[in-house]
Write a protein that holds these residues in place. Structure first.
Motif, short mmCIF file in Angstrom:
data_model
loop_
_atom_site.label_atom_id
_atom_site.label_comp_id
_atom_site.label_asym_id
_atom_site.label_seq_id
_atom_site.Cartn_x
_atom_site.Cartn_y
_atom_site.Cartn_z
N GLY A 51 5.05 7.39 4.95
CA GLY A 51 6.09 7.27 5.97
C GLY A 51 5.63 7.12 7.39
N GLY A 52 4.47 6.55 7.60
CA GLY A 52 4.01 6.35 8.97
C GLY A 52 2.61 5.80 9.02
N GLY A 53 2.17 5.49 10.23
CA GLY A 53 0.82 4.96 10.41
C GLY A 53 0.81 3.45 10.46
N LYS A 54 -0.21 2.93 11.13
CA LYS A 54 -0.33 1.48 11.32
C LYS A 54 -0.88 0.79 10.07
CE LYS A 54 -2.67 2.53 15.04
NZ LYS A 54 -2.17 3.91 15.28
N VAL A 76 0.83 -1.20 0.00
CA VAL A 76 0.00 0.00 0.00
C VAL A 76 0.87 1.25 0.00
CG1 VAL A 76 -0.32 0.31 2.51
CG2 VAL A 76 -2.12 1.00 0.91
N GLU A 77 2.03 1.19 0.65
CA GLU A 77 2.94 2.34 0.64
C GLU A 77 3.38 2.63 -0.80
OE1 GLU A 77 4.56 5.22 3.30
OE2 GLU A 77 3.37 3.46 3.78
N ALA A 78 3.71 1.58 -1.55
CA ALA A 78 4.13 1.75 -2.94
C ALA A 78 2.98 2.28 -3.80
CB ALA A 78 4.64 0.42 -3.50
N THR A 79 1.77 1.81 -3.53
CA THR A 79 0.61 2.29 -4.28
C THR A 79 0.36 3.77 -3.99
OG1 THR A 79 -0.40 0.09 -4.19
CG2 THR A 79 -1.84 1.92 -4.75
N LEU A 80 0.44 4.16 -2.71
CA LEU A 80 0.26 5.57 -2.35
C LEU A 80 1.35 6.44 -2.98
CD1 LEU A 80 -0.67 5.15 1.42
CD2 LEU A 80 -2.22 5.89 -0.40
N GLU A 81 2.56 5.95 -2.95
CA GLU A 81 3.68 6.69 -3.54
C GLU A 81 3.43 6.94 -5.02
OE1 GLU A 81 7.11 8.66 -4.01
OE2 GLU A 81 6.75 7.72 -2.06
N ARG A 82 2.88 5.95 -5.68
CA ARG A 82 2.59 6.07 -7.12
C ARG A 82 1.41 7.02 -7.38
NH1 ARG A 82 -1.13 3.38 -9.81
NH2 ARG A 82 -1.30 1.75 -8.21
N ALA A 112 -0.72 19.34 17.40
CA ALA A 112 0.53 19.71 16.73
C ALA A 112 1.38 18.50 16.34
CB ALA A 112 1.36 20.62 17.63
N LEU A 113 0.98 17.31 16.78
CA LEU A 113 1.81 16.12 16.57
C LEU A 113 0.95 14.99 16.03
CD1 LEU A 113 4.81 15.26 17.18
CD2 LEU A 113 3.92 14.24 19.29
N ARG A 114 1.45 14.33 14.98
CA ARG A 114 0.76 13.18 14.39
C ARG A 114 1.81 12.23 13.83
NH1 ARG A 114 -4.10 10.84 14.65
NH2 ARG A 114 -5.11 12.89 14.54
N ARG A 115 1.75 10.97 14.26
CA ARG A 115 2.71 9.96 13.81
C ARG A 115 4.14 10.38 14.10
NH1 ARG A 115 -0.35 8.68 8.01
NH2 ARG A 115 -2.02 7.40 8.87
#
Length: 294
Positions: A41-44, A13-19, A92-95
């Motif tokens: 670059g983050g998240g479960k 899914v990271e590769a799909t999102l990157e694309r 102010a903070l996420r992942r």
């Protein structure tokens, strides 16, 4: 038996999102960079994992699940961008990183969330399924994200913040989170089932699993806000109490909230057992939701 390795699906899914996400060097560069900051670059990646786990357990191939997995995660990412805004939770903070409106600015954060939502539906509209199935998938995700789902739940959360707990407070809290948190998690399971061509009985059993999972996810989230530090969570801890939000620990107590998690895990296992799947991925995800520490 060792737990399934979910990293290949996360990588997928990271590769799909990157694309799918726009090139940050292409105009408008600030907006495109903000979209990538929010999504990569983050998240479960729980929601994409549910798509893959459900679909493959029912016989679908991974390539037929990529669009659904990415689309549901893009909706989730957009919701986090908007949820963190000063007009909402003002975080102010996420992942473990600055939220989008802090790293960029509020206007860019609003536009980034809007664009991520649009990209989610564009992605699902191009899924490798027949047109009638794509329409069913688009309808499912739209309903989960709208007033009958995530947005409606967020509105109820805003209305309830700071209000005194009265009769029916627990039922109201469960209803609110069935929309705010549960609808998108259930949609992830449903999208996987739709892609696999699951029948009505199978989809009903999966709904029972997903409904329990959604509630368990939120109870665990509420407990982590009480029991963990900001460093461990990657987001600000203790904000629920500061903002006088209704939470399960506040209404039930910490011990009873843990007991409720145990009962929900049993419900999930029961639903999975009725499906007679030759896969333990859904069971493992249920356990990880219940036991997660961030």
């Amino acid at each position: 038996m060792a737990d399934p390795d979910f990293n290949p699906w996360r990588d997928r899914v990271e590769a799909t999102l990157e694309r799918l996400l726009p090139d940050p060097t292409r105009s408008p560069t600030r907006l495109h960079a903000a979209m990538r900051h929010a999504s990569l670059g983050g998240g479960k990646r729980i929601r994409p994992l549910l798509v893959y786990a459900t679909g493959t357990a029912l016989g679908a191939v991974e390539a037929d699940l990529d669009a659904s997995a990415a689309a549901v995660e893009l909706i989730h990412c957009y919701s986090l961008v908007h949820d963190d805004l000063p007009a909402m939770d003002d975080d102010a903070l996420r992942r473990g990183r600055p939220t989008v409106h802090v790293a960029f600015d509020e206007a860019t954060a609003i536009l980034a969330g809007d664009a991520l939502q649009s990209l989610a539906f564009e992605t699902l509209a191009a899924a490798p399924q027949p047109p009638e199935l794509r329409l069913a998938m688009l309808t499912e995700l739209a309903q989960a994200a709208g007033t009958a789902g995530m947005c409606g739940g967020q509105a109820l959360d805003i209305d309830a913040t700071g209000a005194a707990a009265g009769p029916g407070a627990l039922a109201a809290l469960e209803h609110m989170h069935a929309l705010k948190t549960g609808a998108l998690l259930r949609s992830a399971v449903r999208l996987g089932a739709l892609a696999a061509g699951a029948n009505a009985a199978t989809r009903a059993a999966l709904d029972r699993y997903a409904n329990a999972l959604g509630l368990a996810f939120q109870i665990r989230d509420d407990l982590l806000d009480v029991e963990q530090t900001s460093g461990a969570l990657g987001k600000t801890a203790g904000k629920d109490a500061i903002q006088h939000k209704a939470t399960f620990p506040a209404l039930l107590g910490v011990a009873a909230s843990h007991d409720r998690l145990t009962a929900l895990f049993a419900l999930m296992q029961e639903a999975i057992a009725k499906l007679e799947l030759h896969s333990d991925t859904l069971s493992t995800l249920a356990r990880r939701v219940v036991e997660r520490d961030h």
